[in-house]
Design a protein around this motif. Structure first.
Motif: not given
Length: 256
Positions: A86-89, A111-119
């Protein structure tokens, strides 16, 4: 850190800058983080943290307070976390004005990026027309205007002011990243000397108060570092989600 801003990781996450992780935000937390105060001014600073879970470093986080103009500041947060697959940026920012030791939010972005959908989230405080806007939507949020309302980063400036002033119970009206109106409540629960990557630090412990006992969040604020958060713990149902610890701190002035 939302600590509370913060908006913490929903499973077993932690904030960072180079490395990544599974869920949400600090604040706090997303998750309470730093600020420093001299007279009616804020002192710009940059703080770097290790993000851990059960003693294992999963990455790091950065909080930075910058002066934009005479009365306008920006509080920024960046993280990049990695845990197993899992990643989270994420990048998070609050633009606010500051008068008489009171922050007034103008614009919050996440702003988020990673394993979960970007938001991507945005909350705009239209102080001239006394309205709140979510993202780039045309119509305002259906909420009564309150001059004291903060975003999930700007309230952290008020929290540190209050702790520095000796207050032991604090409550802040918040507009979160989804445009929901909430209250963030805190209590000072004591003092403690702790050992961190940056060294031995005398701290004031602040606990976030929730509606139930399922979630736990505690922040350690250090007078020597402008009452910034130097350590924070986030848990759920008694299980550690993450711990952050200060590893470097640079400010334009020394603490009082």
């Amino acid at each position: 850190m939302p600590f509370l801003t913060i908006n913490p990781f929903q499973l077993k996450a932690q904030p960072t800058q180079k490395n990544k992780k599974y869920s949400a935000l600090l604040i706090g937390l997303s998750a309470v983080f730093s600020s420093s105060l001299f007279a009616s001014e804020l002192v710009p600073y940059r703080a770097e943290y290790d993000v851990l879970r059960k003693g294992e470093i999963l990455g790091n986080a950065i909080r930075e307070l910058s002066k934009i103009s005479n009365d306008t500041y920006s509080l920024n947060y960046e993280s990049d976390i990695e845990w197993m697959i899992f990643t989270d940026q994420r990048t998070e920012s609050s633009l606010f004005t500051y008068h008489d030791k009171i922050p007034k939010s103008l614009l919050y972005t996440l702003n988020t990026k990673g394993t979960l959908p970007d938001k991507s989230y945005k909350i705009r405080f239209d102080r001239e027309n006394k309205q709140l806007f979510k993202s780039d939507e045309k119509y305002p949020i259906n909420a009564d205007w309150n001059e004291k309302r903060q975003d999930v980063l700007s309230y952290q400036i008020a929290l540190r002011n209050d702790v520095k002033a000796g207050k032991t119970k604090m409550s802040y009206p918040i507009v979160d990243k989804n445009g929901n109106v909430r209250s963030y409540d805190f209590e000072v629960i004591g003092t403690e000397a702790i050992t961190l990557p940056i060294g031995n630090v005398e701290t004031i412990k602040v606990k976030r108060l929730y509606d139930n006992n399922k979630r736990q969040a505690v922040a350690w604020l250090a007078p020597a570092y402008h009452y910034s958060v130097v350590q924070m713990f986030k848990g759920k149902d008694g299980v550690e989600q993450f711990m952050i610890q200060l590893k470097s701190f640079d400010a334009e002035q020394l603490a009082e």
